[in-house]
Design an enzyme around this catalytic site. Structure first.
Site, PDB file in Angstrom:
ATOM      1  N   LYS A  68       1.081  -2.169  12.747  1.00  0.00           N
ATOM      2  CA  LYS A  68       2.537  -2.088  12.601  1.00  0.00           C
ATOM      3  C   LYS A  68       3.234  -2.919  13.658  1.00  0.00           C
ATOM      4  O   LYS A  68       4.241  -3.575  13.382  1.00  0.00           O
ATOM      5  CB  LYS A  68       3.017  -0.630  12.697  1.00  0.00           C
ATOM      6  N   LYS A  99      -3.959  -1.784   1.004  1.00  0.00           N
ATOM      7  CA  LYS A  99      -3.681  -0.392   0.634  1.00  0.00           C
ATOM      8  C   LYS A  99      -2.351  -0.292  -0.130  1.00  0.00           C
ATOM      9  O   LYS A  99      -1.415  -1.028   0.185  1.00  0.00           O
ATOM     10  CB  LYS A  99      -3.581   0.381   1.955  1.00  0.00           C
ATOM     11  N   LYS A 119       4.693   1.052  -0.344  1.00  0.00           N
ATOM     12  CA  LYS A 119       5.929   0.408  -0.820  1.00  0.00           C
ATOM     13  C   LYS A 119       6.174  -0.799   0.065  1.00  0.00           C
ATOM     14  O   LYS A 119       6.237  -0.676   1.286  1.00  0.00           O
ATOM     15  CB  LYS A 119       7.100   1.395  -0.739  1.00  0.00           C
TER      16      LYS A 119
HETATM   17  P1  TYM Z   1       1.779   8.725   5.459  1.00  0.00           P
HETATM   18  O1  TYM Z   1       3.167   9.248   5.285  1.00  0.00           O
HETATM   19  O2  TYM Z   1       1.623   7.266   5.708  1.00  0.00           O
HETATM   20  O3  TYM Z   1       0.885   9.104   4.221  1.00  0.00           O
HETATM   21  C1  TYM Z   1       0.840  10.440   3.767  1.00  0.00           C
HETATM   22  C2  TYM Z   1      -0.536  10.788   3.234  1.00  0.00           C
HETATM   23  O4  TYM Z   1      -0.867   9.951   2.130  1.00  0.00           O
HETATM   24  C3  TYM Z   1      -2.082   9.258   2.375  1.00  0.00           C
HETATM   25  N1  TYM Z   1      -1.960   7.915   1.812  1.00  0.00           N
HETATM   26  C4  TYM Z   1      -2.825   7.402   0.944  1.00  0.00           C
HETATM   27  N2  TYM Z   1      -3.936   7.892   0.392  1.00  0.00           N
HETATM   28  C5  TYM Z   1      -4.620   7.103  -0.472  1.00  0.00           C
HETATM   29  N3  TYM Z   1      -4.242   5.833  -0.771  1.00  0.00           N
HETATM   30  C6  TYM Z   1      -3.126   5.299  -0.231  1.00  0.00           C
HETATM   31  N4  TYM Z   1      -2.765   4.066  -0.553  1.00  0.00           N
HETATM   32  C7  TYM Z   1      -2.359   6.087   0.665  1.00  0.00           C
HETATM   33  N5  TYM Z   1      -1.223   5.875   1.365  1.00  0.00           N
HETATM   34  C8  TYM Z   1      -0.989   7.003   2.050  1.00  0.00           C
HETATM   35  C9  TYM Z   1      -2.210   9.216   3.882  1.00  0.00           C
HETATM   36  O5  TYM Z   1      -3.550   9.057   4.287  1.00  0.00           O
HETATM   37  C10 TYM Z   1      -1.649  10.563   4.269  1.00  0.00           C
HETATM   38  O6  TYM Z   1      -2.613  11.579   4.114  1.00  0.00           O
HETATM   39  N6  TYM Z   1       0.771  10.060  10.143  1.00  0.00           N
HETATM   40  C11 TYM Z   1       0.822  10.523   8.793  1.00  0.00           C
HETATM   41  C12 TYM Z   1       1.751  11.684   8.584  1.00  0.00           C
HETATM   42  C13 TYM Z   1       1.487  12.859   9.469  1.00  0.00           C
HETATM   43  C14 TYM Z   1       0.433  13.782   9.311  1.00  0.00           C
HETATM   44  C15 TYM Z   1       0.616  14.738  10.345  1.00  0.00           C
HETATM   45  C16 TYM Z   1      -0.630  13.882   8.408  1.00  0.00           C
HETATM   46  C17 TYM Z   1       2.229  13.244  10.533  1.00  0.00           C
HETATM   47  N7  TYM Z   1       1.710  14.379  11.057  1.00  0.00           N
HETATM   48  C18 TYM Z   1      -0.291  15.798  10.512  1.00  0.00           C
HETATM   49  C19 TYM Z   1      -1.522  14.959   8.575  1.00  0.00           C
HETATM   50  C20 TYM Z   1      -1.333  15.887   9.616  1.00  0.00           C
HETATM   51  C21 TYM Z   1       1.307   9.384   7.909  1.00  0.00           C
HETATM   52  O7  TYM Z   1       1.968   8.482   8.360  1.00  0.00           O
HETATM   53  O8  TYM Z   1       1.031   9.525   6.602  1.00  0.00           O
END
Ligand code: TYM
Length: 347
Positions: free
Chosen positions: A130, A215, A218
């Site tokens: 990022k 991956k 959006k």
């Molecule tokens: P985030 O918001 O980027 O994504 C949310 C969840 O979706 C999964 N994900 C995917 N899985 C499969 N294929 C994809 N293309 C894809 N894009 C996203 C992510 O692996 C995630 O499980 N840091 C985290 C949010 C967070 C969190 C937490 C998660 C904050 N605190 C505590 C678990 C526990 C994040 O940015 O996810």
């Protein structure tokens, strides 16, 4: 709550344990939720929720590590909560909360900052990716973006979560959470539950439709890269039909053909059918037929979710759910925070 305190030792507390093991997971309301977040996270949560005591979070404080339009952030936070419920999260089994509604997240985040070495955070690939997008312009990279995984650790550890169901890209952050919990326990005595990531074999890394080597997310540069869960049917159908494939014809799970492989994986997770059954179904048919069937399947799944989300948003039910969620989460989080503060001499 009974406590015994010996000088220099962490207070021993007799605390009620949840009957079922805890899970915690969350999604950032920083962009529209897409099929990757649905398949990698929410669909799994729904499938697992009966066995566990679950906390599912809308992590708004994580969203603001990069600039957000305030009105859009407010809208997306509610929409994401509505999406959780519409997709099948049952508030009788799971608590849905907004991170910023429970101040203990930020407070534990600060405390954990103080025991987390900078070097651990410098190794986080998501931060490297990022921040690389901003090039050399360090003025545009917030300290929050660097520190983001510590807040994520606080989210998980506050709930004594044993399991963290996430997509593959969050594996490293959950590993870091384990490291932070173990370090805390070493420094101050057994206080925090060390969690484990739960990552599905299939669907944990859904790739983009335009560029299947990246991956799904959006993206402004690649507007057809993701299927937004709230996209209208015409857009969804068009993006599936235009998805990048190759010059082959056979509809087969072949990892060396990333475009069709990814579309087949989406089909597999959405339909629950086995790979041989899917290959047999499309034997002798071309990519076009398969894409049409995939678009139908995606719409069959998403249309009812979209309708239910709209009802939850317009009726205001979602606001009640979030109010109740914060009320349920706050005492659980508060108890852990107190344990941590006592262990450190802050309370
Ligand atoms: P985030 O918001 O980027 O994504 C949310 C969840 O979706 C999964 N994900 C995917 N899985 C499969 N294929 C994809 N293309 C894809 N894009 C996203 C992510 O692996 C995630 O499980 N840091 C985290 C949010 C967070 C969190 C937490 C998660 C904050 N605190 C505590 C678990 C526990 C994040 O940015 O996810």
């Amino acid at each position: 709550m009974a406590t015994t305190t010996a000088p220099g030792a962490a207070p021993q507390e007799v605390r009620p344990r949840p009957a079922r093991p805890r899970t915690f997971s969350g999604i950032k309301p920083s962009g529209e939720p897409h099929l990757g977040t649905y398949l990698g996270a929410v669909k799994r949560w729904v499938e697992m929720q009966d066995e566990y005591d679950n906390f599912f979070c809308i992590v708004d404080l994580h969203a603001v590590t990069v600039p957000q339009d305030p009105a859009a952030l407010r809208r997306r936070t509610r929409e994401l909560a509505a999406f959780y419920v519409a997709a099948g999260i049952d508030t009788a089994k799971s608590t849905i909360l907004v991170q910023g509604h429970v101040p203990a997240h930020a407070e534990l985040g600060w405390i954990l900052n103080c025991i987390t070495p900078m070097g651990w955070l410098e190794r986080m690939t998501q931060f490297k990716d990022k921040s690389a997008k901003e090039g050399d312009n360090r003025e545009r990279i917030s300290a929050g973006l660097f520190d983001y995984p510590v807040l994520m650790a606080a989210d998980i550890l506050l709930y004594d979560a044993r399991y963290v169901p996430v997509g593959d890209d969050q594996r490293q952050h959950v590993e870091l959470t384990r490291d932070i919990a173990e370090r805390f326990n070493r420094l101050y005595g057994e206080t925090l539950v060390v969690p484990e990531a739960v990552i599905a074999e299939t669907g944990a890394r859904i790739m983009g439709l335009e560029d299947p080597t990246q991956k799904m997310s959006k993206s402004e540069d690649l507007p057809g890269q993701a299927i937004g869960v709230f996209d209208n049917p015409g857009v969804i159908r068009r993006n599936v039909m235009r998805a990048t494939t190759d010059s082959g014809r056979e509809v087969r799970f072949d990892p060396s053909r990333p475009g069709i492989y990814n579309l087949l994986t989406i089909y597999e997770v959405l339909s629950g059918e086995s790979r041989p059954a899917i290959e047999a179904r499309f034997e002798g048919k071309g990519y076009g037929d398969f894409k049409r069937a995939l678009a139908d399947l995606v719409l069959d799944v998403l249309t009812p979710i979209q309708e239910r989300s709209r009802q939850l948003l317009t009726s205001g039910e979602v606001d009640d759910i979030l109010r109740q969620g914060a009320e349920r989460a706050a005492p659980v989080a508060g108890a852990t925070l107190l344990r941590v503060k006592r262990a450190m001499g802050l309370a």
